[in-house]
Design a protein around this motif. Sequence first.
Motif, PDB file in Angstrom:
ATOM      1  N   GLY A 106       0.787  -1.214   0.000  1.00 59.02           N
ATOM      2  CA  GLY A 106       0.000   0.000   0.000  1.00 59.02           C
ATOM      3  C   GLY A 106       0.820   1.265   0.000  1.00 59.02           C
ATOM      4  N   GLY A 107       2.120   1.153   0.098  1.00 62.62           N
ATOM      5  CA  GLY A 107       3.000   2.325   0.120  1.00 62.62           C
ATOM      6  C   GLY A 107       4.372   1.920   0.603  1.00 62.62           C
ATOM      7  N   ASP A 108       5.198   2.901   0.899  1.00 63.95           N
ATOM      8  CA  ASP A 108       6.564   2.628   1.361  1.00 63.95           C
ATOM      9  C   ASP A 108       6.539   2.339   2.861  1.00 63.95           C
ATOM     10  OD1 ASP A 108       9.254   2.304   1.393  1.00 63.95           O
ATOM     11  OD2 ASP A 108       9.741   4.451   1.371  1.00 63.95           O
ATOM     12  N   ARG A 109       6.041   1.134   3.212  1.00 62.11           N
ATOM     13  CA  ARG A 109       5.922   0.751   4.616  1.00 62.11           C
ATOM     14  C   ARG A 109       7.286   0.414   5.215  1.00 62.11           C
ATOM     15  NH1 ARG A 109       0.607   2.177   5.777  1.00 62.11           N
ATOM     16  NH2 ARG A 109      -0.825   1.182   4.281  1.00 62.11           N
ATOM     17  N   ASN A 110       7.433   0.761   6.483  1.00 62.07           N
ATOM     18  CA  ASN A 110       8.642   0.387   7.207  1.00 62.07           C
ATOM     19  C   ASN A 110       8.617  -1.104   7.496  1.00 62.07           C
ATOM     20  OD1 ASN A 110      10.217  -0.078   9.879  1.00 62.07           O
ATOM     21  ND2 ASN A 110      10.940   1.902   9.141  1.00 62.07           N
ATOM     22  N   VAL A 111       9.753  -1.771   7.330  1.00 66.10           N
ATOM     23  CA  VAL A 111       9.805  -3.218   7.493  1.00 66.10           C
ATOM     24  C   VAL A 111       9.472  -3.621   8.925  1.00 66.10           C
ATOM     25  CG1 VAL A 111      12.289  -3.229   8.005  1.00 66.10           C
ATOM     26  CG2 VAL A 111      11.198  -5.282   7.052  1.00 66.10           C
ATOM     27  N   VAL A 112       9.824  -2.783   9.909  1.00 67.07           N
ATOM     28  CA  VAL A 112       9.503  -3.103  11.305  1.00 67.07           C
ATOM     29  C   VAL A 112       7.995  -3.111  11.503  1.00 67.07           C
ATOM     30  CG1 VAL A 112       9.773  -2.377  13.707  1.00 67.07           C
ATOM     31  CG2 VAL A 112      11.697  -2.167  12.120  1.00 67.07           C
ATOM     32  N   LEU A 113       7.294  -2.178  10.881  1.00 67.45           N
ATOM     33  CA  LEU A 113       5.838  -2.121  10.980  1.00 67.45           C
ATOM     34  C   LEU A 113       5.196  -3.340  10.326  1.00 67.45           C
ATOM     35  CD1 LEU A 113       3.381  -0.492  11.877  1.00 67.45           C
ATOM     36  CD2 LEU A 113       3.471   0.723   9.677  1.00 67.45           C
ATOM     37  N   VAL A 114       5.744  -3.764   9.204  1.00 68.72           N
ATOM     38  CA  VAL A 114       5.237  -4.972   8.538  1.00 68.72           C
ATOM     39  C   VAL A 114       5.447  -6.199   9.419  1.00 68.72           C
ATOM     40  CG1 VAL A 114       5.434  -6.441   6.496  1.00 68.72           C
ATOM     41  CG2 VAL A 114       5.637  -3.963   6.251  1.00 68.72           C
ATOM     42  N   LEU A 115       6.611  -6.293  10.046  1.00 66.92           N
ATOM     43  CA  LEU A 115       6.883  -7.394  10.975  1.00 66.92           C
ATOM     44  C   LEU A 115       5.905  -7.383  12.140  1.00 66.92           C
ATOM     45  CD1 LEU A 115      10.796  -7.330  11.095  1.00 66.92           C
ATOM     46  CD2 LEU A 115       9.383  -9.232  10.288  1.00 66.92           C
ATOM     47  N   LEU A 116       5.620  -6.203  12.666  1.00 68.83           N
ATOM     48  CA  LEU A 116       4.701  -6.085  13.797  1.00 68.83           C
ATOM     49  C   LEU A 116       3.295  -6.533  13.399  1.00 68.83           C
ATOM     50  CD1 LEU A 116       4.220  -5.154  16.693  1.00 68.83           C
ATOM     51  CD2 LEU A 116       3.788  -2.846  15.825  1.00 68.83           C
ATOM     52  N   VAL A 117       2.849  -6.144  12.211  1.00 70.03           N
ATOM     53  CA  VAL A 117       1.531  -6.570  11.731  1.00 70.03           C
ATOM     54  C   VAL A 117       1.466  -8.086  11.612  1.00 70.03           C
ATOM     55  CG1 VAL A 117      -0.019  -6.535   9.734  1.00 70.03           C
ATOM     56  CG2 VAL A 117       0.978  -4.405  10.556  1.00 70.03           C
ATOM     57  N   GLY A 118       2.510  -8.687  11.050  1.00 68.60           N
ATOM     58  CA  GLY A 118       2.543 -10.136  10.895  1.00 68.60           C
ATOM     59  C   GLY A 118       2.515 -10.869  12.219  1.00 68.60           C
ATOM     60  N   VAL A 119       3.301 -10.399  13.181  1.00 71.90           N
ATOM     61  CA  VAL A 119       3.342 -11.040  14.504  1.00 71.90           C
ATOM     62  C   VAL A 119       1.995 -10.901  15.211  1.00 71.90           C
ATOM     63  CG1 VAL A 119       4.397 -10.937  16.793  1.00 71.90           C
ATOM     64  CG2 VAL A 119       5.834 -10.811  14.756  1.00 71.90           C
ATOM     65  N   LEU A 120       1.344  -9.744  15.081  1.00 73.07           N
ATOM     66  CA  LEU A 120       0.038  -9.541  15.719  1.00 73.07           C
ATOM     67  C   LEU A 120      -1.018 -10.477  15.140  1.00 73.07           C
ATOM     68  CD1 LEU A 120      -0.105  -5.650  16.118  1.00 73.07           C
ATOM     69  CD2 LEU A 120       0.198  -7.365  17.904  1.00 73.07           C
ATOM     70  N   ILE A 121      -1.001 -10.673  13.814  1.00 75.62           N
ATOM     71  CA  ILE A 121      -1.944 -11.615  13.202  1.00 75.62           C
ATOM     72  C   ILE A 121      -1.681 -13.034  13.715  1.00 75.62           C
ATOM     73  CG2 ILE A 121      -2.690 -12.669  11.035  1.00 75.62           C
ATOM     74  CD1 ILE A 121      -2.081 -10.021   9.641  1.00 75.62           C
ATOM     75  N   GLY A 122      -0.401 -13.409  13.791  1.00 76.12           N
ATOM     76  CA  GLY A 122      -0.057 -14.726  14.326  1.00 76.12           C
ATOM     77  C   GLY A 122      -0.464 -14.881  15.778  1.00 76.12           C
ATOM     78  N   LEU A 123      -0.289 -13.823  16.580  1.00 76.96           N
ATOM     79  CA  LEU A 123      -0.707 -13.864  17.981  1.00 76.96           C
ATOM     80  C   LEU A 123      -2.207 -14.068  18.106  1.00 76.96           C
ATOM     81  CD1 LEU A 123       1.408 -11.090  19.766  1.00 76.96           C
ATOM     82  CD2 LEU A 123       1.309 -13.524  20.377  1.00 76.96           C
ATOM     83  N   ALA A 124      -2.975 -13.418  17.250  1.00 77.63           N
ATOM     84  CA  ALA A 124      -4.430 -13.577  17.289  1.00 77.63           C
ATOM     85  C   ALA A 124      -4.826 -15.024  17.001  1.00 77.63           C
ATOM     86  CB  ALA A 124      -5.083 -12.630  16.286  1.00 77.63           C
ATOM     87  N   CYS A 125      -4.177 -15.625  16.019  1.00 76.63           N
ATOM     88  CA  CYS A 125      -4.461 -17.032  15.701  1.00 76.63           C
ATOM     89  C   CYS A 125      -4.042 -17.943  16.860  1.00 76.63           C
ATOM     90  CB  CYS A 125      -3.736 -17.447  14.423  1.00 76.63           C
ATOM     91  SG  CYS A 125      -4.269 -16.548  12.934  1.00 76.63           S
ATOM     92  N   GLY A 126      -2.884 -17.674  17.438  1.00 73.55           N
ATOM     93  CA  GLY A 126      -2.427 -18.466  18.574  1.00 73.55           C
ATOM     94  C   GLY A 126      -3.323 -18.301  19.783  1.00 73.55           C
ATOM     95  N   LEU A 127      -3.874 -17.099  19.972  1.00 72.84           N
ATOM     96  CA  LEU A 127      -4.778 -16.850  21.098  1.00 72.84           C
ATOM     97  C   LEU A 127      -6.044 -17.689  20.978  1.00 72.84           C
ATOM     98  CD1 LEU A 127      -5.477 -15.191  23.639  1.00 72.84           C
ATOM     99  CD2 LEU A 127      -6.456 -13.453  22.118  1.00 72.84           C
ATOM    100  N   VAL A 128      -6.602 -17.756  19.770  1.00 73.90           N
ATOM    101  CA  VAL A 128      -7.805 -18.576  19.556  1.00 73.90           C
ATOM    102  C   VAL A 128      -7.509 -20.047  19.856  1.00 73.90           C
ATOM    103  CG1 VAL A 128      -9.460 -19.385  17.839  1.00 73.90           C
ATOM    104  CG2 VAL A 128      -8.775 -16.980  17.871  1.00 73.90           C
ATOM    105  N   ASN A 129      -6.403 -20.552  19.316  1.00 76.48           N
ATOM    106  CA  ASN A 129      -6.023 -21.942  19.575  1.00 76.48           C
ATOM    107  C   ASN A 129      -5.813 -22.192  21.062  1.00 76.48           C
ATOM    108  OD1 ASN A 129      -6.079 -22.819  16.884  1.00 76.48           O
ATOM    109  ND2 ASN A 129      -3.970 -22.186  16.523  1.00 76.48           N
ATOM    110  N   GLY A 130      -5.062 -21.289  21.701  1.00 74.67           N
ATOM    111  CA  GLY A 130      -4.724 -21.475  23.106  1.00 74.67           C
ATOM    112  C   GLY A 130      -5.933 -21.431  24.020  1.00 74.67           C
TER     113      GLY A 130
END
Length: 363
Positions: A106-130
């Motif tokens: 969507g634009g010139d996103r910072n790689v740290v922000l992209v990493l944070l988004v990815g980890v948050l999505i993974g955390l949400a999935c892990g939270l449901v499983n857990g």
Amino acid sequence: MTVLTQSPARPGSGGAGGGGRRLVELVLRARELSILGALIVLVVGTTIANPRFLSEQGLRDIFLNASILVLLAVGQSMVVVTRNIDLSVGSVVGLVAFSAGRFASGGDRNVVLVLLVGVLIGLACGLVNGLLVSFCRVPSLVVTLGTLYVIQGLDYRIAQGDQISASELPASVLGLGSDGVLGIPYLPIITVAVMLAAGYYLRSYSSGREFYAIGSSPEAAMLAGVPIRRRILTAYLVSGALAGLAGVLWLSRFGTVVADAANGWELTVVAAVVVGGVAITGGVGTVYGAALGALLLTTIGSVLVVLKVNPFWQEAITGVLLLLAISVDRLLALRVTRALRQRSLESTVHQDVPAPSEGKGES
């Protein structure tokens, strides 16, 4: 095997607990060394057949390809140690890779922000499983198999037949998968840092050792006051977060992502963990062994490509290694249990034998 939940004997006491702990650690080291030995033999034999296998680019490709699988194996091993399983990691990687790719494009996103988004999505999935496994007490196999299909469906819904191409991604995101420090790519550096942190936590902190206590004997762990639900939830959160991180690394490594990215990887991750010496019945294993198992499976895949062998044999060899690892785990468990029982009996006999009385002086 409940030995990991026993209190260690005092130094010099020679108790069964201390001896049992040393015996288990010796077995684990032997398993990890045997995997390392098999890996060395495989690499040396392939290099003799094709000297280009150990070229700089060849080694770089092996470590880059293994990094994502090792990362997933570290998270999976924390779940398996608690006598559970997470079959949703592959679908989480696919969902995060596509979602993070769409966010980054969507634009010139910072790689740290992209990493944070990815980890948050993974955390949400892990939270449901857990939550479903720990608090609702639904079997982990059923829960994660269900969330696997739910996440896959969500991924297809978001993608709608579209794909993310490398030309749409910022240079910082692509650089994460291609650049490095002092000639060492970023992906192996990140993976090794995560592996060392997880291994240190599990071994050096009492809360980390509680994961093994739960897997060894949930009943004994409950009686000892271990917060079982919280620890299992934590294991799934870690697995989800690392799957999210792996999804972003997948995006940066390959650039082009479709909806079924990492499809089927959940079984490969479980195979790597079990081959690496983490017992599927819980309570035994290390993240280092799981990482070696992942590296071994990745190397086998690269070897088959170099030797121009049909890719079918990679799956066949993975299946054979999985069956062999489970059989070895069972045999080792029986031998260790027998040895511990023998030591316990010998200790009991020594305690029951009265000490020789001292001779009394004549009056």
